[in-house]
Write a protein that holds these residues in place. Structure first.
Motif, PDB file in Angstrom:
ATOM      1  N   ILE A 162      44.353  -8.394  -4.961  1.00  0.00           N
ATOM      2  CA  ILE A 162      43.806  -9.231  -6.032  1.00  0.00           C
ATOM      3  C   ILE A 162      44.910  -9.458  -7.062  1.00  0.00           C
ATOM      4  O   ILE A 162      45.564  -8.497  -7.491  1.00  0.00           O
ATOM      5  N   GLY A 163      45.110 -10.694  -7.451  1.00  0.00           N
ATOM      6  CA  GLY A 163      46.139 -11.028  -8.430  1.00  0.00           C
ATOM      7  C   GLY A 163      45.602 -11.007  -9.853  1.00  0.00           C
ATOM      8  O   GLY A 163      44.460 -11.381 -10.107  1.00  0.00           O
ATOM      9  N   CYS A 164      46.438 -10.545 -10.758  1.00  0.00           N
ATOM     10  CA  CYS A 164      46.106 -10.536 -12.191  1.00  0.00           C
ATOM     11  C   CYS A 164      47.383 -10.871 -12.950  1.00  0.00           C
ATOM     12  O   CYS A 164      48.453 -10.336 -12.631  1.00  0.00           O
ATOM     13  N   HIS A 167      45.969 -15.777 -11.011  1.00  0.00           N
ATOM     14  CA  HIS A 167      45.036 -14.838 -11.623  1.00  0.00           C
ATOM     15  C   HIS A 167      43.695 -14.955 -10.909  1.00  0.00           C
ATOM     16  O   HIS A 167      43.124 -16.031 -10.788  1.00  0.00           O
ATOM     17  N   GLY A 168      43.221 -13.825 -10.392  1.00  0.00           N
ATOM     18  CA  GLY A 168      41.963 -13.806  -9.660  1.00  0.00           C
ATOM     19  C   GLY A 168      42.097 -14.169  -8.191  1.00  0.00           C
ATOM     20  O   GLY A 168      41.111 -14.140  -7.462  1.00  0.00           O
ATOM     21  N   GLU A 218      37.298  -8.687 -15.574  1.00  0.00           N
ATOM     22  CA  GLU A 218      36.742  -9.346 -14.390  1.00  0.00           C
ATOM     23  C   GLU A 218      37.519  -8.972 -13.123  1.00  0.00           C
ATOM     24  O   GLU A 218      36.924  -8.690 -12.074  1.00  0.00           O
ATOM     25  N   VAL A 219      38.840  -8.931 -13.224  1.00  0.00           N
ATOM     26  CA  VAL A 219      39.657  -8.565 -12.061  1.00  0.00           C
ATOM     27  C   VAL A 219      39.349  -7.136 -11.624  1.00  0.00           C
ATOM     28  O   VAL A 219      39.150  -6.864 -10.438  1.00  0.00           O
TER      29      VAL A 219
END
Length: 77
Positions: A44-46, A32-33, A66-67
């Motif tokens: 970008i990972g979430c 994440h992030g 935030e992501v």
């Protein structure tokens, strides 16, 4: 590009490689992030917004915000 989950992260890397983009070595790991630059793309990972992740608090609304704020900032670059 925002990858919602590890499957999307791996699929995005495979798709980018199939289009001729050179993958970084070592291959970027999902988290994440996590952020990775692949050719002219940013990934970008979430965590996936499944009930398993949202109901347990592993993924919260501020984390998602935030992501996507990061993705928006990078898109305006």
């Amino acid at each position: 590009m925002v990858a919602l989950g590890a499957y999307a992260w791996q699929g995005s890397l495979l798709a980018l490689a199939a289009t001729g983009e050179e993958l970084p070595r070592p291959r970027p790991k999902f988290g994440h992030g996590a952020e990775a630059t692949v050719g002219r793309y940013r990934l970008i990972g979430c965590f996936h917004p499944s009930q398993q992740n949202t109901f347990t608090g592993r993924l919260t609304e501020p984390m998602i915000d935030e992501v996507f704020a990061t993705a928006k900032r990078l898109a305006q670059y």
